[in-house]
Design a protein around this motif. Structure first.
Motif, PDB file in Angstrom:
ATOM      1  N   LEU A  13      81.123   6.783  -5.694  1.00  0.00           N
ATOM      2  CA  LEU A  13      79.744   6.622  -5.646  1.00  0.00           C
ATOM      3  C   LEU A  13      79.094   7.211  -6.989  1.00  0.00           C
ATOM      4  O   LEU A  13      78.118   6.452  -7.139  1.00  0.00           O
ATOM      5  CB  LEU A  13      79.310   6.703  -4.184  1.00  0.00           C
ATOM      6  N   ARG A  32      74.072   2.432 -12.491  1.00  0.00           N
ATOM      7  CA  ARG A  32      72.954   1.752 -11.754  1.00  0.00           C
ATOM      8  C   ARG A  32      71.328   2.558 -11.939  1.00  0.00           C
ATOM      9  O   ARG A  32      70.491   1.906 -11.498  1.00  0.00           O
ATOM     10  CB  ARG A  32      73.496   1.545 -10.435  1.00  0.00           C
ATOM     11  N   TYR A  45      72.393  -0.503  -0.036  1.00  0.00           N
ATOM     12  CA  TYR A  45      71.133  -0.081  -0.901  1.00  0.00           C
ATOM     13  C   TYR A  45      71.018  -0.549  -2.109  1.00  0.00           C
ATOM     14  O   TYR A  45      69.987  -0.784  -2.686  1.00  0.00           O
ATOM     15  CB  TYR A  45      71.111   1.351  -0.463  1.00  0.00           C
ATOM     16  N   TRP A  46      72.273  -0.208  -2.739  1.00  0.00           N
ATOM     17  CA  TRP A  46      72.418  -0.531  -4.335  1.00  0.00           C
ATOM     18  C   TRP A  46      72.002  -2.018  -4.455  1.00  0.00           C
ATOM     19  O   TRP A  46      71.483  -2.653  -5.460  1.00  0.00           O
ATOM     20  CB  TRP A  46      73.822  -0.273  -4.810  1.00  0.00           C
ATOM     21  N   ASP A  47      72.551  -2.891  -3.554  1.00  0.00           N
ATOM     22  CA  ASP A  47      72.262  -4.343  -3.427  1.00  0.00           C
ATOM     23  C   ASP A  47      70.965  -4.812  -3.259  1.00  0.00           C
ATOM     24  O   ASP A  47      70.474  -6.199  -3.392  1.00  0.00           O
ATOM     25  CB  ASP A  47      73.243  -5.035  -2.569  1.00  0.00           C
ATOM     26  N   ASN A  97      73.055   9.987  -4.608  1.00  0.00           N
ATOM     27  CA  ASN A  97      74.158   8.633  -5.028  1.00  0.00           C
ATOM     28  C   ASN A  97      73.234   7.423  -4.928  1.00  0.00           C
ATOM     29  O   ASN A  97      73.543   6.366  -5.243  1.00  0.00           O
ATOM     30  CB  ASN A  97      75.441   8.353  -4.457  1.00  0.00           C
ATOM     31  N   THR A  98      71.930   7.514  -4.417  1.00  0.00           N
ATOM     32  CA  THR A  98      70.884   6.398  -4.255  1.00  0.00           C
ATOM     33  C   THR A  98      69.689   6.854  -4.881  1.00  0.00           C
ATOM     34  O   THR A  98      68.927   6.046  -5.176  1.00  0.00           O
ATOM     35  CB  THR A  98      70.539   6.220  -2.810  1.00  0.00           C
ATOM     36  N   ARG A 108      68.290   0.850 -12.735  1.00  0.00           N
ATOM     37  CA  ARG A 108      67.700  -0.090 -11.986  1.00  0.00           C
ATOM     38  C   ARG A 108      67.126   0.576 -10.750  1.00  0.00           C
ATOM     39  O   ARG A 108      66.304   0.138 -10.188  1.00  0.00           O
ATOM     40  CB  ARG A 108      68.853  -1.342 -11.561  1.00  0.00           C
ATOM     41  N   LEU A 109      67.977   1.462 -10.346  1.00  0.00           N
ATOM     42  CA  LEU A 109      67.480   2.245  -9.089  1.00  0.00           C
ATOM     43  C   LEU A 109      66.168   3.083  -9.428  1.00  0.00           C
ATOM     44  O   LEU A 109      65.340   2.937  -8.513  1.00  0.00           O
ATOM     45  CB  LEU A 109      68.593   3.139  -8.663  1.00  0.00           C
ATOM     46  N   MET A 136      76.631   5.343  -9.297  1.00  0.00           N
ATOM     47  CA  MET A 136      75.338   5.415  -9.528  1.00  0.00           C
ATOM     48  C   MET A 136      74.863   5.510 -11.060  1.00  0.00           C
ATOM     49  O   MET A 136      73.694   5.075 -11.133  1.00  0.00           O
ATOM     50  CB  MET A 136      74.892   6.796  -8.522  1.00  0.00           C
ATOM     51  N   VAL A 170      75.224   3.016   1.385  1.00  0.00           N
ATOM     52  CA  VAL A 170      75.099   3.045   0.074  1.00  0.00           C
ATOM     53  C   VAL A 170      75.075   1.733  -0.976  1.00  0.00           C
ATOM     54  O   VAL A 170      74.173   1.451  -1.636  1.00  0.00           O
ATOM     55  CB  VAL A 170      75.950   4.256  -0.750  1.00  0.00           C
ATOM     56  N   ARG A 171      76.150   0.953  -0.557  1.00  0.00           N
ATOM     57  CA  ARG A 171      76.323  -0.173  -1.631  1.00  0.00           C
ATOM     58  C   ARG A 171      75.336  -1.201  -1.114  1.00  0.00           C
ATOM     59  O   ARG A 171      75.089  -2.049  -1.986  1.00  0.00           O
ATOM     60  CB  ARG A 171      77.725  -0.644  -1.522  1.00  0.00           C
TER      61      ARG A 171
END
Length: 258
Positions: free
Chosen positions: A235, A242, A196-198, A151-152, A245-246, A239, A193-194
């Protein structure tokens, strides 16, 4: 051009408490020994635990703040109450530590040193277990680790379930203002996780973790595993959109930082 002075580093400890009256005294004493103000959040504990918390707050009112929930909201709910109070009180960082004595309080200075050196990063404990931990816990944690890596789209988070960490409060407050986080045992995973997403960098610190010193665990196998499973699914879909972007973040990261 002169370098701008670094903003003041003002940390505190946030400890969620639910019926850990036999262990919390030693945890608070260890936190205060590091000159760290302590915010206790009583998550609707029993009268015996409430009495212990009252005594701890009364013994050192300048350094111990006691907040209370009228009804039990869960570990995450208690942490969020403490975080919101800490931010309002002007603290810049919050060290989260469990009330059951499983975390190594001797490592608090290491966590704070890293937070002071990297104030925008989240300092996350990476457990080194002794023989007291049940093997089934280790297997379950590894499954969660795999889902977090998916998820990351990275291996940057070594452990998402350890409740020993230091949050940069500005980043966490911004997240809480726009996202409703899980308030039970799913909180520790989701918030990491969130953030990290930020774009919040994760610093993993190894730390010794033992089974709760008072022998009490509030993990409910049925409900909490269901909440965590549902979280992983939520999540995962978060993901997907996202992912560009990740992946772009990883491609642009300096060599050796990935």
């Amino acid at each position: 051009m002169q370098n701008q002075p670094r903003a003041a580093f003002r940390p505190c400890a946030v400890i969620p408490v639910y019926n850990h009256e036999h262990a919390i005294g030693a945890v608070v004493a260890a936190v205060l020994a590091r000159d760290l103000p302590c915010i206790l959040v009583d998550d609707a504990s029993s009268t015996s635990c409430a009495a212990v918390l009252d005594a701890l707050a009364a013994a050192d009112p300048d350094r111990v703040t006691l907040l209370r929930h009228a009804v039990n909201r869960g570990k995450g709910g208690a942490v969020l109450t403490g975080i919101q109070y800490a931010a309002t009180a002007g603290y810049t960082h919050a060290l989260q530590i469990d009330a059951d004595g499983q975390h190594c309080t001797d490592d608090i200075p290491r966590f704070l040193q890293q937070a002071a050196a990297k104030p925008k990063s989240l300092i996350a404990g990476c457990p080194q277990y002794d023989d007291s931990v049940p093997s089934v816990r280790l297997y379950a944690r590894y499954l969660t680790h795999v889902w977090v890596w998916i998820n990351t789209l990275s291996l940057d988070i070594k452990d998402s379930m350890c409740g020993f960490r230091v949050y940069p409060l500005p980043s966490l407050v911004r997240l809480v203002q726009r996202t409703k986080l899980g308030e039970r045992m799913n909180f520790d995973i989701e918030v990491l996780v969130r953030l990290y997403w930020d774009g919040v960098a994760i610093v993993n610190l190894p730390t010794r973790v033992a089974y709760p010193t008072d022998g009490i665990s509030h993990f409910r196998a049925g409900l909490d595993n269901l909440l965590i499973s549902r979280l992983h699914a939520t999540l995962f879909f978060g993901m997907l959109w996202r992912a560009p972007r990740l992946l772009g973040r990883r491609l642009l990261a300096p060599r050796g930082v990935r």
